[in-house]
Motif scaffolding. Structure first.
Motif, PDB file in Angstrom:
ATOM      1  N   SER A 184       0.896  -1.219  -0.043  1.00 15.88           N
ATOM      2  CA  SER A 184       0.118   0.060  -0.045  1.00 15.88           C
ATOM      3  C   SER A 184       0.751   1.196  -0.055  1.00 15.88           C
ATOM      4  O   SER A 184       2.255   1.196   0.102  1.00 15.88           O
ATOM      5  N   ARG A 185       0.301   2.290  -0.183  1.00 19.39           N
ATOM      6  CA  ARG A 185       1.062   3.716  -0.100  1.00 19.39           C
ATOM      7  C   ARG A 185       1.740   3.587   1.284  1.00 19.39           C
ATOM      8  O   ARG A 185       2.781   4.195   1.386  1.00 19.39           O
ATOM      9  N   ALA A 186       0.912   3.420   2.279  1.00 19.52           N
ATOM     10  CA  ALA A 186       1.358   3.401   3.925  1.00 19.52           C
ATOM     11  C   ALA A 186       2.580   2.526   3.839  1.00 19.52           C
ATOM     12  O   ALA A 186       3.682   2.814   4.549  1.00 19.52           O
ATOM     13  N   ASP A 187       2.849   1.351   3.276  1.00 21.75           N
ATOM     14  CA  ASP A 187       3.766   0.343   3.380  1.00 21.75           C
ATOM     15  C   ASP A 187       5.068   1.476   2.763  1.00 21.75           C
ATOM     16  O   ASP A 187       6.248   1.029   3.409  1.00 21.75           O
ATOM     17  N   TRP A 188       4.839   1.777   1.738  1.00 23.25           N
ATOM     18  CA  TRP A 188       5.918   2.565   1.033  1.00 23.25           C
ATOM     19  C   TRP A 188       6.593   3.744   1.692  1.00 23.25           C
ATOM     20  O   TRP A 188       7.741   4.097   2.077  1.00 23.25           O
ATOM     21  N   LEU A 189       5.451   4.450   2.435  1.00 27.21           N
ATOM     22  CA  LEU A 189       5.897   5.635   3.289  1.00 27.21           C
ATOM     23  C   LEU A 189       6.739   5.178   4.698  1.00 27.21           C
ATOM     24  O   LEU A 189       7.689   5.832   5.078  1.00 27.21           O
ATOM     25  N   ALA A 190       6.541   3.898   5.024  1.00 27.86           N
ATOM     26  CA  ALA A 190       7.311   3.354   6.116  1.00 27.86           C
ATOM     27  C   ALA A 190       8.813   3.153   5.584  1.00 27.86           C
ATOM     28  O   ALA A 190       9.545   2.965   6.525  1.00 27.86           O
ATOM     29  N   ARG A 244      -4.137  -5.590   4.271  1.00 25.27           N
ATOM     30  CA  ARG A 244      -2.480  -5.255   4.631  1.00 25.27           C
ATOM     31  C   ARG A 244      -1.816  -6.789   4.667  1.00 25.27           C
ATOM     32  O   ARG A 244      -0.608  -6.687   4.550  1.00 25.27           O
TER      33      ARG A 244
END
Ligand SMILES: Cc1cc2nc3c(=O)[nH]c(=O)nc-3n(C[C@H](O)[C@H](O)[C@H](O)COP(=O)(O)OP(=O)(O)OC[C@H]3O[C@@H](n4cnc5c(N)ncnc54)[C@H](O)[C@@H]3O)c2cc1C
Length: 475
Positions: A184-190, A244
């Motif tokens: 997800s975008r959140a995974d990449w942000l991490a 997720r």
């Protein structure tokens, strides 16, 4: 006559070149072997004759090749290493290879394995259809031939190779139908803190994304290929949203018609040579892969054996070059050379600093629980032996407790690739099916030959009638 050398380095990628130049600096005799006809490994793969060599992408590889050539190491390129045997009394290793010169062997006091990585693909129905290739495999096609996998390619999976391959296809004039990322975008942000620690690499990634966006390529996060079906020369692809954990969601399916798919879910160490030697290995929970056990100097559990680069744990090309140098220096020190401890310590600090991005990408790509659970029963998992998930589950139901028991019951991992393609996924399935940890279900035992090769190339051509048989034993 058997050739003898102080060090054999297996693999001429960044780790192998680093190892060779470091050992040569201390005067050791070094033979570098690689099945590729030019040094560079995966990331600095040499372009085919006729393709440009003086571009921003190819220059680092040319520099690496020049560095190796200047080191005084003897290069045996275009040679497949198919067997490695420890010599008696821990005197070193015999390395058997096959190349244009026919079968050859060399004995080395020390062996540095710099065999790199191999790609992981989580199977889905239809993943073995013609036109579907690995994401990492697509980089080979792009770099060595300057060719796209097809006229309309779906790029799917996860990790940095997604954007690299999509941008590469666009660069050679190909068409990318969509980029489909399970993350997800959140995974990449991490991963941003790790990416920000390497501005040049981060910049390259942003450049790929800018190219993809400028070409209007749809980018789907949190999606996977649910299935691929053949329709003449075309592939009908069904895409599905996932949560997720990678579990398929009920949301709307998207269908897409393409003629090629490049799909991959990260990399795992190519550790077959270390496993062949029965070197100890461990499961790295964070990076989600097995790796040979090494000390701070990249010494493996057998005296005289060293493992460096992605083959020792996925950390990327820059870390591989530094780790290779550490292994080369360790070999020189163990040989009796006076190697300053500070030289190794400084390289170690640099290697762990530059390895943060590779490590973060390995973490991002670890197959998710729901992704493994979603592998449909009829899906082929071991493509060499056509073993399906249902057959694997049946063997687990009948009591297979570890990956090698499963191998002998189902032939899974016994084919020409020796489990290189399916091994990681089979391990995940056995762990899920038995409720045991990955470390407990183990890793496939490696056997010779390390690569498929024609027996005729080793034996030569002969008539059965010419084989001198001893007289039969008296009854
Ligand atoms: C197919 C593939 C494509 C990749 N593409 C990219 C990319 O485009 N960009 C990127 O940043 N990273 C890429 N990676 C990751 C990249 O490989 C590593 O980060 C980096 O190259 C690791 O360097 P290394 O020296 O450890 O291994 P490598 O560069 O992989 O070198 C290992 C070498 O060992 C040789 N070898 C292994 N076993 C044998 C044997 N039995 N006999 C003879 N030779 C053998 C191989 O031919 C290879 O040249 C790719 C990985 C793979 C598997």
């Amino acid at each position: 006559m058997t050739a003898k050398t102080d060090v054999v380095v297996l693999g001429a990628g960044p780790a192998g070149v680093g190892a060779a130049i470091a050992a040569r600096r201390y005067g050791l005799s070094v033979i570098v072997m690689d099945e590729a006809t030019e040094a560079g490994g995966q990331v600095y793969r040499a372009p085919a004759p006729g393709l440009p060599r003086d571009t921003a992408e190819t220059r680092p590889g040319e520099t690496l090749r020049a560095t190796l050539a200047a080191s005084g190491a003897l290069c045996r390129l275009g040679e497949i290493v198919w067997s490695i045997t420890p010599l008696a009394d821990g005197a070193g290793f015999r390395v058997d290879s096959l190349g244009e010169a026919g079968p050859r062997m060399v004995e080395a006091t020390r062996l540095i394995l710099a065999t790199g990585a191999q790609e992981r693909v989580v199977p889905f129905p239809g993943w073995t259809l013609p036109g579907i290739i690995g994401l990492a495999g697509a980089t080979i096609l792009l770099k060595s031939q300057g060719m796209a996998p097809g006229t309309a390619t779906l790029v799917a999976g996860t990790g940095p190779l997604l954007a690299a391959v999509a941008a590469g296809i666009l660069k050679v004039g190909g068409h990318v139908a969509a980029v489909v990322d399970i993350a997800s975008r959140a995974d990449w942000l991490a991963t941003l803190p790790a990416l920000a620690s390497r501005p040049a690499l981060f910049g390259r990634g942003l450049g790929w994304h800018a190219k993809i966006r400028a070409a209007g390529v749809p980018l789907l996060f949190g999606h996977v290929i649910e299935k691929a079906e053949a329709n003449g020369a075309k592939l009908e692809i069904t895409l599905a949203p996932v949560d997720r954990t990678g579990r398929l969601q009920d949301g709307a399916r998207r269908r897409m018609t393409v003629d090629s798919v490049a799909v991959g879910h990260g990399l795992v160490p190519a550790s077959d040579a270390a496993r062949l030697l029965r070197a100890a290995s461990d499961y790295d929970q964070a990076r989600g892969h097995w790796q040979p056990r090494t000390d701070a100097g990249f010494r493996a559990s057998l005296p005289g054996l060293y493992v460096a680069g992605d083959g020792a744990g996925i950390a990327g090309a820059d870390a591989a070059f530094l780790q290779g140098q550490i292994a080369g220096l360790s070999a020189a020190a163990d040989h009796g050379c006076a190697v300053p401890a500070e030289e190794i310590a400084a390289l170690r600090r640099s290697a762990s600093r530059v390895g943060t991005v590779g490590t973060a990408m390995a973490r991002l790509s670890v197959p998710r629980r729901g992704q493994i659970a979603a592998i449909a029963p009829e899906t082929i998992v071991c493509r060499c032996e056509d073993v399906t998930r249902a057959e694997i589950d049946r063997a687990i139901g009948e009591g297979a407790r570890d990956i090698n028991q499963l191998k002998s019951w189902t032939r899974c991992g016994m084919g020409p690739c020796q489990g290189r393609v399916c091994g990681d996924i089979v391990g995940a399935l056995v762990a899920a099916g038995t409720g045991r940890a990955r470390a407990e279900v183990g890793v496939f035992t490696a056997r010779t030959p390390l690569r498929p090769l024609p027996v005729e190339a080793l034996t030569g051509v002969y008539e059965y009638a010419d084989i001198r048989l001893p007289p039969a034993a008296p009854l």
